[in-house]
Design a protein around this motif. Structure first.
Motif, PDB file in Angstrom:
ATOM      1  N   GLY A  65       0.922  -1.150   0.043  1.00 32.12           N
ATOM      2  CA  GLY A  65       0.002   0.029  -0.069  1.00 32.12           C
ATOM      3  C   GLY A  65       0.817   1.303  -0.006  1.00 32.12           C
ATOM      4  N   ARG A  66       2.124   1.177  -0.031  1.00 32.14           N
ATOM      5  CA  ARG A  66       3.317   2.214   0.019  1.00 32.14           C
ATOM      6  C   ARG A  66       2.738   3.112   1.154  1.00 32.14           C
ATOM      7  NH1 ARG A  66       6.252   2.836  -5.211  1.00 32.14           N
ATOM      8  NH2 ARG A  66       5.106   1.965  -6.914  1.00 32.14           N
ATOM      9  N   GLU A  67       2.602   2.548   2.370  1.00 34.27           N
ATOM     10  CA  GLU A  67       2.278   3.085   3.450  1.00 34.27           C
ATOM     11  C   GLU A  67       3.390   2.861   4.894  1.00 34.27           C
ATOM     12  OE1 GLU A  67      -1.655   0.667   4.774  1.00 34.27           O
ATOM     13  OE2 GLU A  67      -2.124   2.579   3.826  1.00 34.27           O
ATOM     14  N   MET A  68       4.432   2.396   4.360  1.00 36.52           N
ATOM     15  CA  MET A  68       5.366   2.146   5.434  1.00 36.52           C
ATOM     16  C   MET A  68       5.820   3.370   6.174  1.00 36.52           C
ATOM     17  SD  MET A  68       5.163  -1.211   6.024  1.00 36.52           S
ATOM     18  CE  MET A  68       3.340  -1.373   5.499  1.00 36.52           C
ATOM     19  N   THR A  69       6.249   3.447   7.587  1.00 36.53           N
ATOM     20  CA  THR A  69       7.081   4.657   7.786  1.00 36.53           C
ATOM     21  C   THR A  69       8.456   4.369   7.740  1.00 36.53           C
ATOM     22  OG1 THR A  69       7.020   3.629  10.028  1.00 36.53           O
ATOM     23  CG2 THR A  69       5.359   4.931   9.762  1.00 36.53           C
ATOM     24  N   ALA A  70       9.147   5.489   7.808  1.00 37.31           N
ATOM     25  CA  ALA A  70      10.776   5.260   7.733  1.00 37.31           C
ATOM     26  C   ALA A  70      11.251   4.244   8.713  1.00 37.31           C
ATOM     27  CB  ALA A  70      11.181   6.564   7.984  1.00 37.31           C
ATOM     28  N   TRP A  71      10.697   4.240   9.724  1.00 38.20           N
ATOM     29  CA  TRP A  71      11.339   3.286  10.644  1.00 38.20           C
ATOM     30  C   TRP A  71      11.163   1.833  10.279  1.00 38.20           C
ATOM     31  CZ3 TRP A  71      14.733   3.205  14.699  1.00 38.20           C
ATOM     32  CH2 TRP A  71      15.014   4.423  15.201  1.00 38.20           C
ATOM     33  N   ILE A  72       9.814   1.534   9.716  1.00 33.12           N
ATOM     34  CA  ILE A  72       9.340  -0.195   9.372  1.00 33.12           C
ATOM     35  C   ILE A  72      10.128  -0.246   8.091  1.00 33.12           C
ATOM     36  CG2 ILE A  72       7.576  -1.310   8.702  1.00 33.12           C
ATOM     37  CD1 ILE A  72       5.748   0.106  10.645  1.00 33.12           C
ATOM     38  N   ALA A  73      10.315   0.700   7.082  1.00 31.88           N
ATOM     39  CA  ALA A  73      10.894   0.794   5.951  1.00 31.88           C
ATOM     40  C   ALA A  73      12.410   0.124   6.231  1.00 31.88           C
ATOM     41  CB  ALA A  73      10.565   1.499   5.000  1.00 31.88           C
ATOM     42  N   GLY A  74      12.962   1.031   7.121  1.00 35.04           N
ATOM     43  CA  GLY A  74      14.542   1.044   7.400  1.00 35.04           C
ATOM     44  C   GLY A  74      14.856  -0.238   8.026  1.00 35.04           C
ATOM     45  N   LEU A  75      13.865  -0.649   9.100  1.00 32.80           N
ATOM     46  CA  LEU A  75      14.281  -1.980   9.807  1.00 32.80           C
ATOM     47  C   LEU A  75      14.044  -3.038   8.942  1.00 32.80           C
ATOM     48  CD1 LEU A  75      12.831  -1.467  13.303  1.00 32.80           C
ATOM     49  CD2 LEU A  75      15.144  -1.064  12.464  1.00 32.80           C
ATOM     50  N   SER A  76      13.099  -3.156   7.922  1.00 31.29           N
ATOM     51  CA  SER A  76      12.961  -4.012   7.010  1.00 31.29           C
ATOM     52  C   SER A  76      13.989  -4.440   6.133  1.00 31.29           C
ATOM     53  CB  SER A  76      11.494  -3.948   6.429  1.00 31.29           C
ATOM     54  OG  SER A  76      11.525  -4.790   5.370  1.00 31.29           O
ATOM     55  N   ARG A 297      11.646  -3.011  -0.189  1.00 30.88           N
ATOM     56  CA  ARG A 297      11.335  -2.594   0.993  1.00 30.88           C
ATOM     57  C   ARG A 297      11.211  -1.125   1.270  1.00 30.88           C
ATOM     58  NH1 ARG A 297      11.167  -7.329   0.142  1.00 30.88           N
ATOM     59  NH2 ARG A 297      10.812  -8.792   1.643  1.00 30.88           N
ATOM     60  N   VAL A 298      12.272  -0.223   0.618  1.00 29.60           N
ATOM     61  CA  VAL A 298      12.202   0.970   0.552  1.00 29.60           C
ATOM     62  C   VAL A 298      11.133   1.816  -0.307  1.00 29.60           C
ATOM     63  CG1 VAL A 298      13.738   3.211   0.620  1.00 29.60           C
ATOM     64  CG2 VAL A 298      14.604   0.957   0.917  1.00 29.60           C
ATOM     65  N   LEU A 299      10.773   1.059  -1.305  1.00 31.90           N
ATOM     66  CA  LEU A 299       9.776   1.460  -2.315  1.00 31.90           C
ATOM     67  C   LEU A 299       8.426   1.620  -1.758  1.00 31.90           C
ATOM     68  CD1 LEU A 299      10.720  -0.317  -5.597  1.00 31.90           C
ATOM     69  CD2 LEU A 299      10.896   2.149  -5.168  1.00 31.90           C
ATOM     70  N   ALA A 300       8.335   0.825  -0.565  1.00 29.85           N
ATOM     71  CA  ALA A 300       6.954   0.452   0.159  1.00 29.85           C
ATOM     72  C   ALA A 300       6.641   1.904   1.201  1.00 29.85           C
ATOM     73  CB  ALA A 300       6.931  -0.570   0.950  1.00 29.85           C
ATOM     74  N   ALA A 301       7.752   2.855   1.328  1.00 33.16           N
ATOM     75  CA  ALA A 301       7.641   3.888   2.212  1.00 33.16           C
ATOM     76  C   ALA A 301       6.435   4.749   1.835  1.00 33.16           C
ATOM     77  CB  ALA A 301       8.985   4.405   2.245  1.00 33.16           C
ATOM     78  N   HIS A 302       5.699   5.347   2.814  1.00 36.30           N
ATOM     79  CA  HIS A 302       4.701   6.301   2.593  1.00 36.30           C
ATOM     80  C   HIS A 302       4.958   7.570   1.872  1.00 36.30           C
ATOM     81  CE1 HIS A 302       5.091   9.078   6.138  1.00 36.30           C
ATOM     82  NE2 HIS A 302       5.514   8.095   6.304  1.00 36.30           N
ATOM     83  N   ASN A 303       6.157   8.215   1.989  1.00 35.94           N
ATOM     84  CA  ASN A 303       6.296   9.423   1.181  1.00 35.94           C
ATOM     85  C   ASN A 303       7.919   9.349   0.668  1.00 35.94           C
ATOM     86  OD1 ASN A 303       7.718  10.362   3.306  1.00 35.94           O
ATOM     87  ND2 ASN A 303       5.939  11.626   4.186  1.00 35.94           N
ATOM     88  N   LEU A 304       8.353  10.472  -0.057  1.00 33.12           N
ATOM     89  CA  LEU A 304       9.742  10.411  -0.528  1.00 33.12           C
ATOM     90  C   LEU A 304      10.663  10.534   0.739  1.00 33.12           C
ATOM     91  CD1 LEU A 304      11.967  10.389  -2.652  1.00 33.12           C
ATOM     92  CD2 LEU A 304      11.388  12.834  -3.090  1.00 33.12           C
ATOM     93  N   ARG A 305      10.297  11.401   1.678  1.00 30.71           N
ATOM     94  CA  ARG A 305      11.225  11.668   2.734  1.00 30.71           C
ATOM     95  C   ARG A 305      11.535  10.263   3.516  1.00 30.71           C
ATOM     96  NH1 ARG A 305      13.450  16.134   5.011  1.00 30.71           N
ATOM     97  NH2 ARG A 305      11.851  17.336   4.190  1.00 30.71           N
TER      98      ARG A 305
END
Lengths: 631, 72
Positions: A65-76, A297-305
């Motif tokens: 859903g491209r709605e992962m936070t930076a922390w979740i995407a980063g740890l994943s 994993r990073v492409l699933a982040a919720h925004n560019l930042r």
């Protein structure tokens, strides 16, 4: 998950050799440990069923859903490279080569992770691609995409099978579990939770795995240091016994860079040029910036930042991983003991295999075993014990350093937690491979080549079927590896063969407007063929290693990094030459794909503590300080 | 996770809380009747303090990320 193959695996006979030694299991689980493992399986299946309702559209199923936070995407993101085979393999490499193994965590990761976050992520994110082959499609066209997609799909599915088999072998050696039991239980769990929840489920379980690994493995270095008398005590004990323990006469074990000016001056047999350019640039940048398994994993982040912050957050944890991997390996050098109190000397897996026991508990091939042990630092008394056979033979490989340290310090419950961390590492590795396979199959093979006009729900159904089929094929691959051990070498080499040309093609595509479609396609295809040719040359003619690595003193680990370097250079030259001979695409078509032709979206101002550049500078400072400290 | 639903941190909290309580409980049991497994440094009673740490972290996560709390 075999992205950066541990030195102890790359340099030795393949893991299946472990099966040959029919010794007693390393650990005995008690009911509390079994309960800890069972609760983990219950939790991952619960997560899968819970997330099923949130994975109905293709964007939800394939991109979380491209709605992962930076922390979740980063740890994943960082967890995708913390498979159990890597953890055990690098602990074994630290036992064998000292802190040189740390290069694979620091220079072999941190610069590339920062580059992905700060420089490359905007292009991946702005073009809204769903995969790395998808980016190639937009930049170079369908031919380059197809080469990358088929290579990725084959690599992912075979690696999933190898991961499955590796887990079964480790569970057999550590716990005595039946191979088929381990393969089928892990496969069913992975198929269930990824098939139900898609990428979101895989990411959730990677974050879970990350926490379990720290919760289960952090105690080992803490208790080990307490027993060894702290860092100074550990260093003193290794230095005092260095010659008898390791065969290395200097203090090379404690230096990252000092002894890398010549291949023969350090225990790993590598040169700083190979570490910096081969590992630190080609292999590392190839893995961390173009391997779809981690980039997804990073492409699933919720925004560019968030997408830019994710690799930066991951890099902090990546720098800390040696504490639970490298340190236990070094502690194993001085703390592991045999049942009689003597120091336990670990050996290569080739030695373990050469000394496998027959059904009556005796060494099957006495001559081969004697010759293999003669090349080790095993004491004459230990060698005699092994030759006598029996339960106290105590012959263990480098790769068992971490589980042996766990068994040494972790009692009921804690041992279960440590074993659960290893199982979670293997399973999330399989899940990562299978979810990446499903995405690439559906978006980059099925949709463009088989059925362009399916509905959204149809593609979700195809993705779910790809996961079931992928797991089934992985099981087949696992049994194939079990019955033909040499195949594992080839499967592990797939990554290094493929990734260097891919890096060259993507970097030129992203940063050079002049790069053309034909150049991208031929650069990738011929680069892969060239890289595979180098691999086969060294495989069939071992003497070629000296040519590939530019030194007669080079060891197998050097071959990996130099082969990647040559393949990158070869593909780069091809891309440049062919581009200059062919007609470039109009700049207007490159909007969102290439530096200089893309207007990056303006990001809202944030407080300094949320600014990715501030955190990146902090990472650079810590990274530099660590390298100077352990120079 | 960004958006609605149960966050991953809640699942992690539940798992750490369960594991922490199990390991802490075993540690207390072991302290009373003696160790069941011959591991090194038994005298440090690792299961008690490590189990307690896991349980406390787990409890914090369960409370902070419990379902329905998001947005409050």
């Amino acid at each position: 998950m075999f992205g950066l193959i541990p030195a102890s695996l790359a340099a030795a006979s393949p893991l299946p050799a472990l099966l040959a030694f029919s010794a007693a299991p390393l650990a005995h689980l008690r009911p509390l440990d079994i309960a800890v493992i069972a609760i983990y399986f219950g939790m991952v299946v619960w997560i899968g069923f819970y997330l099923k309702g949130k994975s109905n559209t293709s964007e939800e199923f394939f991109m979380a859903g491209r709605e992962m936070t930076a922390w979740i995407a980063g740890l994943s993101f960082v967890s995708a490279n913390m498979g159990s085979l890597e953890l055990m393999g690098w602990a074994g490499s630290a036992y064998q080569y000292g802190i040189l193994a740390t290069h694979w965590y620091w220079v072999g990761a941190i610069p590339a992770m920062l580059f992905l976050g700060l420089v490359m992520m905007p292009f991946y994110y702005v073009c809204k691609t769903h995969s790395v082959p998808g980016y190639l499609d937009l930049r170079y066209g369908g031919h380059a995409r197809s080469v990358a997609a088929f290579s990725f799909a084959i690599e992912m599915i075979l690696m999933s099978g190898v991961n499955m088999f590796a887990m079964a072998v480790v569970m057999k050696v550590v716990l005595g579990w039946d191979i088929t039991f381990s393969i089928f239980v892990s496969s069913i769990a992975v198929a269930l939770y990824v098939g139900l929840g898609g990428l979101r489920s895989a990411i959730f379980n990677e974050v879970l795995q990350f926490v379990l690994i720290w919760g289960g493995a952090l105690l080992v270095p803490i208790l080990g240091l307490a027993q060894a008398g702290g860092v100074s005590g550990l260093k003193r004990q290794i230095m005092t016994n260095m010659q008898s323990m390791t065969g290395v006469s200097s203090d090379s074990y404690f230096h990252l860079w000092r002894d890398t000016s010549h291949f023969a001056a350090n225990p790993m047999g590598v040169h700083w040029t190979g570490i910096v350019f081969g590992l630190g640039f080609v292999i590392s940048f190839g893995y961390w910036t173009t391997d779809f398994l981690v980039v997804q994993r990073v492409l699933a982040a919720h925004n560019l930042r968030a997408a830019r912050m994710a690799p930066i957050i991951g890099s902090f944890f990546k720098m800390a991983v040696p504490f639970i991997v490298i340190l236990p390996g070094l502690l194993g050098l001085v703390l592991l003991q045999n049942a009689d109190g003597s120091r336990r000397q670990l050996v290569g897996e080739d030695v373990v295999a050469a000394c496998s026991l027959n059904s009556s508990g005796q060494v099957a091939e006495q001559g081969g075993c004697t010759a293999a042990m003669a090349k080790t630092n095993l004491s004459p008394a230990s060698q005699q014990k092994v030759m006598a056979g029996g339960d106290d033979a105590e012959l263990h490989s480098y790769n068992q350093a971490l589980p042996l340290m766990m068994v040494r310090y972790l009692g009921p419950g804690l041992l279960g937690l440590g074993i659960t961390a290893l199982i979670a590492g293997f399973m999330s590795g399989m899940a990562g491979n299978v979810s990446a396979f499903s995405t690439v199959w559906t978006y980059d093979i099925y949709k463009p080549l088989i059925n362009k006009n399916g509905s959204d729900s149809h593609y979700v159904m195809v993705g779910r079927m790809a996961i079931v089929v992928g797991v089934a094929v992985s099981i087949g691959a696992a049994y194939l590896v079990m019955h033909a051990h040499g195949i594992m070498d080839y499967v592990q080499a797939l990554f290094s063969i493929f990734i260097a040309p891919l890096l060259a093609v993507i970097l030129f595509g992203m940063f050079w407007k002049r790069a053309t479609r034909l150049a991208g396609f031929l650069g990738l295809l011929l680069g892969i063929i060239f890289s595979a040719g180098l691999f086969m040359w060294v495989k069939l003619t071992p003497d070629a290693l000296a040519t590939v690595a530019l030194s007669p003193d080079a060891k197998p680990m050097a071959e990996n990094v130099f082969r990647a370097l040559w393949a990158f250079i070869f593909a780069s030259v091809l891309v440049v030459v062919i581009s200059l001979l062919t007609k470039p695409r109009p700049v207007a078509e490159l909007e969102g794909l290439v530096y200089g032709a893309t207007k990056l979206p303006k990001e809202d101002p944030v407080p300094f503590y949320k600014n990715e550049y501030i955190w990146a500078v902090l990472v650079v400072i810590i990274f530099a300080a660590l390298n100077i400290l352990f120079w | 996770m960004h958006g609605s639903g149960i966050p991953i941190w809640f699942f992690i909290g539940v798992l750490l809380l369960i594991y922490g309580l199990m390991i802490f409980g075993y540690g207390v049991f072991e302290a009373l009747i003696g160790p069941l497994a011959p591991v090194e440094l038994n005298y440090l009673h690792t299961p008690i303090w490590w189990g307690a740490i896991l349980a406390v972290i787990g409890l914090l996560y369960v409370v902070k990320f419990r379902p329905g709390r998001a947005g409050k």
